[in-house]
Scaffold this active site. Structure first.
Site, short mmCIF file in Angstrom:
data_model
loop_
_atom_site.label_atom_id
_atom_site.label_comp_id
_atom_site.label_asym_id
_atom_site.label_seq_id
_atom_site.Cartn_x
_atom_site.Cartn_y
_atom_site.Cartn_z
CB ALA A 24 -4.55 7.37 1.40
CB ILE A 128 12.18 10.95 -7.57
CG1 ILE A 128 12.87 12.24 -8.04
CG2 ILE A 128 10.80 10.78 -8.17
CD1 ILE A 128 13.35 12.18 -9.47
CG ASP A 129 15.65 14.40 -5.40
OD1 ASP A 129 15.54 13.93 -6.55
OD2 ASP A 129 15.56 15.61 -5.16
NE ARG A 156 23.95 -4.08 -18.20
CZ ARG A 156 25.10 -3.65 -17.71
NH1 ARG A 156 26.23 -3.87 -18.37
NH2 ARG A 156 25.16 -3.01 -16.57
CD GLU A 224 19.67 16.56 -10.95
OE1 GLU A 224 19.45 17.13 -12.03
OE2 GLU A 224 18.84 16.53 -10.02
O1 F6P Z 1 13.67 17.16 -6.29
C1 F6P Z 1 13.19 16.46 -7.39
C2 F6P Z 1 13.94 16.85 -8.65
O2 F6P Z 1 13.43 16.08 -9.72
C3 F6P Z 1 15.46 16.74 -8.58
O3 F6P Z 1 15.91 15.41 -8.76
C4 F6P Z 1 15.87 17.68 -9.68
O4 F6P Z 1 17.17 18.19 -9.44
C5 F6P Z 1 14.85 18.77 -9.60
O5 F6P Z 1 13.71 18.21 -8.95
C6 F6P Z 1 14.43 19.33 -10.92
O6 F6P Z 1 13.57 20.39 -10.69
P1 F6P Z 1 12.63 21.04 -11.80
O7 F6P Z 1 11.53 20.06 -12.11
O8 F6P Z 1 12.13 22.28 -11.16
O9 F6P Z 1 13.48 21.26 -13.01
#
Ligand code: F6P
Length: 323
Positions: A24, A128-129, A156, A224
């Site tokens: 885009a 994605i966070d 599941r 995590e």
């Molecule tokens: O910020 C995106 C993310 O995927 C987090 O969810 C995760 O903690 C981190 O990046 C992992 O980072 P890397 O790809 O450097 O291991």
């Protein structure tokens, strides 16, 4: 003065939808006769002068592709004032007059540092966070959630066949958004996120109760960044004989991959278009945001300093619906 040449980069962890955003940006800029340079590998490529002219043809056939054709990186040198000045020097050497940075909070801080040096920059939230303040959604979150739901649905099937409790760890760094929404939408029996600590004893008692009430299996989604960690939960539950056998699945980087969903393609396309239009109209120091259904902006300063809160309402809803 009209802008003639801009640059675009993707930075930090990749997220599904970065490619439609690049597409885009390139095609919108081209429609205004503005040249676009792609910077490979984010701020590392900026410092190395790794720039390449991009035309409409260079972004053909990428709208459906996950990852980022510009590649990405996490760069430490650009965090220093010296690194930032070197970056600005590279941009000037290439005659770049403005830049669009697509990435998460660290990347947006990099963008802000260039703005503070007087260089026109606009950020697009790509992570994605969903931990970035000021936008309802960042690019990639919806696709990541769909991947999590697919995993929960599949787990599941086997969990109920074996009367097991599955613990699914999902990414999100220090933010529990993906785990919370994935847990609610996947019908999890329990959810653990950093923003809402739960003790092992509370969890064990709840699961034992679920077993005695006749549940055939249990699904737990654990962020995590949560404490206790998925391993600590698994050890505790295995030692305390809650009724269900326990198994652990760590989804890891699977969540970051895959073809962007319809939602992410639309969001990325709207944000990419808006970023170019605003940049060439003279805006700088802002991040494109989704505000309700509208595309708007917030300042990069706010986006990178304010904390986005996970909704307690959703957490309570999850607890009620898990019974
Ligand atoms: O910020 C995106 C993310 O995927 C987090 O969810 C995760 O903690 C981190 O990046 C992992 O980072 P890397 O790809 O450097 O291991």
């Amino acid at each position: 003065m009209t802008m003639r040449r801009i640059a675009v980069m993707t930075s930090g962890g990749d997220s599904p939808g970065m490619n439609p955003a690049i597409r885009a940006v390139v095609r919108t800029a081209t429609s205004y006769d503005v040249e676009v340079y792609g910077i490979r590998q984010a701020f590392s490529g900026l410092l190395a002068g790794d720039f390449e002219r991009m035309t409409n043809r260079d972004v053909s056939g990428i709208i459906q592709r996950g990852g980022t054709i510009l590649q990405t990186a996490r760069n430490l040198e650009f965090k220093t004032p010296q690194g930032q000045k070197r970056g600005l020097r590279r941009l000037n050497e290439h005659g770049i007059e403005g830049m669009i940075v697509i990435g998460g909070d660290g990347s947006l801080r990099g963008a802000l540092s260039l703005h503070n040096l007087g260089f026109p920059v606009i950020g697009i939230p790509g992570s994605i966070d969903n931990d970035i303040w000021g936008t309802n959604m960042s690019i990639g979150v919806d696709t990541a959630l769909n991947t999590i739901l697919d995993a929960i649905d599949k787990l599941r099937d086997t969990a109920s066949s074996h009367e097991r409790c599955f613990l699914l760890e999902v990414m999100g760094r220090n933010c529990g958004y993906l785990a919370l929404m994935g847990g609610i939408l996947g019908g999890a029996e329990f959810i653990m996120i950093p923003e809402h600590p739960t003790t092992l004893e509370q969890l064990g008692a709840a699961l034992e109760d679920a077993y005695m009430r006749g549940k055939s299996h249990a699904m737990g989604v654990i962020a995590e960044g949560a404490t206790p960690t998925v391993r600590e939960v698994a050890d505790y539950l295995s030692q305390h004989e809650i009724g269900f056998e326990v198994r652990v699945t760590v989804l890891g980087h699977v969540v970051r991959g895959g073809s962007p969903s319809a939602f992410d393609r639309l969001l990325a396309t709207r944000m990419g278009t808006s970023a170019v239009e605003r940049l060439i109209a003279g805006e700088t120091g802002v991040m494109i945001a989704l505000d309700g259904r509208d595309i708007s902006t917030v300042s990069l300063e706010d986006a990178t300093t304010k904390q986005r809160a996970v909704s307690e309402t959703y957490f309570k809803m999850a607890e009620v619906l898990a019974k």
